[in-house]
Design a protein around this motif. Structure first.
Motif, short mmCIF file in Angstrom:
data_model
loop_
_atom_site.label_atom_id
_atom_site.label_comp_id
_atom_site.label_asym_id
_atom_site.label_seq_id
_atom_site.Cartn_x
_atom_site.Cartn_y
_atom_site.Cartn_z
N MET A 1 0.85 -1.20 0.00
CA MET A 1 0.00 0.00 0.00
C MET A 1 0.87 1.24 0.00
SD MET A 1 -2.97 -1.05 2.73
CE MET A 1 -3.91 0.44 2.41
N GLU A 2 0.41 2.27 -0.69
CA GLU A 2 1.11 3.56 -0.74
C GLU A 2 0.41 4.51 0.22
OE1 GLU A 2 3.89 5.78 -1.21
OE2 GLU A 2 3.96 4.50 -2.98
N PHE A 3 1.15 4.99 1.23
CA PHE A 3 0.54 5.82 2.27
C PHE A 3 0.79 7.31 2.08
CE2 PHE A 3 0.72 1.66 4.35
CZ PHE A 3 -0.58 1.58 4.81
N ARG A 4 1.14 7.70 0.88
CA ARG A 4 1.27 9.12 0.59
C ARG A 4 1.08 9.34 -0.91
NH1 ARG A 4 7.63 10.83 0.35
NH2 ARG A 4 8.43 8.87 -0.49
N THR A 5 0.70 10.52 -1.27
CA THR A 5 0.58 10.88 -2.67
C THR A 5 1.92 11.42 -3.16
OG1 THR A 5 -0.19 13.09 -2.03
CG2 THR A 5 -1.86 11.44 -2.52
N ARG A 6 2.31 11.07 -4.35
CA ARG A 6 3.57 11.55 -4.92
C ARG A 6 3.28 12.58 -6.00
NH1 ARG A 6 8.20 9.00 -3.51
NH2 ARG A 6 8.01 7.03 -2.36
N VAL A 7 4.02 13.65 -5.95
CA VAL A 7 3.84 14.74 -6.91
C VAL A 7 4.67 14.46 -8.16
CG1 VAL A 7 4.23 17.20 -7.33
CG2 VAL A 7 3.37 16.43 -5.10
N LYS A 8 4.05 14.54 -9.32
CA LYS A 8 4.75 14.32 -10.58
C LYS A 8 5.54 15.57 -10.94
CE LYS A 8 3.97 13.21 -15.47
NZ LYS A 8 4.62 14.43 -16.00
N ILE A 9 6.81 15.39 -11.28
CA ILE A 9 7.67 16.50 -11.68
C ILE A 9 7.94 16.36 -13.18
CG2 ILE A 9 9.88 17.65 -11.34
CD1 ILE A 9 9.94 16.42 -8.53
N ASP A 10 7.52 17.35 -13.94
CA ASP A 10 7.71 17.29 -15.39
C ASP A 10 9.19 17.36 -15.73
OD1 ASP A 10 4.99 17.17 -15.84
OD2 ASP A 10 4.77 19.35 -15.95
N GLU A 11 9.58 16.59 -16.72
CA GLU A 11 10.97 16.58 -17.19
C GLU A 11 11.27 17.89 -17.91
OE1 GLU A 11 14.65 14.64 -17.44
OE2 GLU A 11 12.79 13.83 -16.56
N PRO A 12 12.31 18.62 -17.47
CA PRO A 12 12.64 19.90 -18.12
C PRO A 12 13.33 19.66 -19.46
CG PRO A 12 14.26 19.40 -16.44
CD PRO A 12 13.20 18.32 -16.34
N LYS A 13 13.40 20.71 -20.27
CA LYS A 13 14.04 20.62 -21.58
C LYS A 13 15.51 21.02 -21.52
CE LYS A 13 9.66 21.39 -23.97
NZ LYS A 13 8.88 22.27 -24.88
N PHE A 14 16.07 21.07 -20.31
CA PHE A 14 17.49 21.36 -20.14
C PHE A 14 17.96 20.65 -18.88
CE2 PHE A 14 15.52 24.25 -17.27
CZ PHE A 14 16.43 24.46 -16.25
N LYS A 15 19.27 20.55 -18.72
CA LYS A 15 19.86 19.97 -17.51
C LYS A 15 20.92 20.93 -16.97
CE LYS A 15 17.72 15.93 -17.63
NZ LYS A 15 16.85 15.41 -16.54
N LEU A 16 21.08 20.91 -15.66
CA LEU A 16 22.10 21.74 -15.01
C LEU A 16 23.43 21.00 -15.00
CD1 LEU A 16 20.05 23.13 -12.03
CD2 LEU A 16 21.41 24.54 -13.57
N ASP A 17 24.47 21.68 -15.49
CA ASP A 17 25.81 21.12 -15.49
C ASP A 17 26.57 21.54 -14.22
OD1 ASP A 17 25.64 19.75 -17.91
OD2 ASP A 17 26.00 21.60 -19.04
N PRO A 18 27.69 20.89 -13.92
CA PRO A 18 28.43 21.24 -12.70
C PRO A 18 28.84 22.71 -12.67
CG PRO A 18 29.28 19.21 -13.65
CD PRO A 18 28.33 19.79 -14.65
N CYS A 19 28.70 23.32 -11.50
CA CYS A 19 29.20 24.67 -11.26
C CYS A 19 28.59 25.72 -12.18
CB CYS A 19 30.72 24.72 -11.35
SG CYS A 19 31.56 23.43 -10.39
#
Length: 267
Positions: free
Chosen positions: A1-19
């Motif tokens: 059983m799942e005892f909490r609701t999970r929020v869907k996070i949309d995949e962004p069209k970019f990614k963060l690179d280091p620093c």
């Protein structure tokens, strides 16, 4: 059983690179998250002119700063603003002046959207590849009454939705508000004031964000940086001992190696 609701996070069209160069502007929630980015060695500028709660004040900061970030975060707290009666201008801080000098106003959804859109346009003019992440702070404003606070957040959420649709290739929404209120809906995730998210909640939001927004290279960097960060944060009982000096020399060699592997890394 799942005892909490999970929020869907949309995949962004970019990614963060280091620093990466990142600008954070907004509520105290922006301060909390921005500080974590600094700890992980992103080149983050956080609220350079102080905390800004509403879309108009966020625009004011973007106008004043000369930053040209690759990524900017706008964290919205409220749609309420204070207008200085003498000039008719929205102020970012009343500076403890008498309340009679100001008129409080609620920005409409369209006004919120327009202020944010102008901020986006300014950043685009400075850097064509800029990307903006917008969040709504999960912190409720008890002074408005909880119904009033909910109405304020609703206006911000609607404005954010319009902004994302207007700039679908450039602006994304990260659901920090929903994560705290729908996924972490338990008072153990709040600070003692029962309004602000606890450090545990902020850490959880960070983990969810990093899973979706960080590139694989960034995730590797953070794993490599973690033991070095812990070593540098170690407070020895005998800092002048030969053993500690040897430990620090080895740590600094690791820092040097990390700098060569990731050119934007600065200790």
């Amino acid at each position: 059983m799942e005892f909490r609701t999970r929020v869907k996070i949309d995949e962004p069209k970019f990614k963060l690179d280091p620093c990466e160069e990142i600008l954070f502007v907004g509520s105290c929630f922006a301060d909390n998250i921005g500080q974590r980015f600094k700890e992980e060695k992103f080149r983050a500028t956080v609220n350079p002119f102080g905390v800004m709660y509403n879309p108009a004040s966020i625009l004011h900061t973007v106008r004043r700063t000369e930053e040209k970030p690759r990524v900017a975060f706008f964290t919205l707290g409220t749609n309420r603003v204070y207008i200085f009666n003498e000039t008719g201008e929205i102020v970012d801080n009343c500076e403890k002046r008498p309340q009679r000098l100001f008129t409080e106003k609620e920005l409409t959804v369209d006004e919120c959207t327009d202020y944010l859109a102008e901020a986006v346009n300014i950043l685009v003019e400075r850097r064509q590849d800029v990307r903006i992440v917008v969040t709504v702070s999960p912190i409720r404003y008890a002074k408005y009454g909880f119904h009033g606070s909910a109405l304020s957040k609703a206006a911000l959420l609607l404005a954010t939705d319009k902004l994302v649709k207007r700039y679908s290739e450039r602006v994304t929404y990260f659901p920090a508000y929903e994560i705290v209120n729908d996924e972490l809906r338990d008072y153990r995730f709040y600070a003692p004031d029962m309004l602000h998210p606890s450090q545990q909640a902020v850490e959880y939001i960070w983990q969810l964000f990093s899973e979706v927004y960080f590139s694989d290279n960034t995730k590797r960097f953070i794993e490599e940086w973690k033991p070095i960060k812990e070593a540098l944060g170690h407070k020895p009982f005998h800092p002048d001992s030969e053993e500690y000096q040897t430990f620090m020399k080895k740590t600094m060699l690791k820092v040097d190696a990390l700098s060569k592997k990731y050119p934007n890394f600065v200790l």
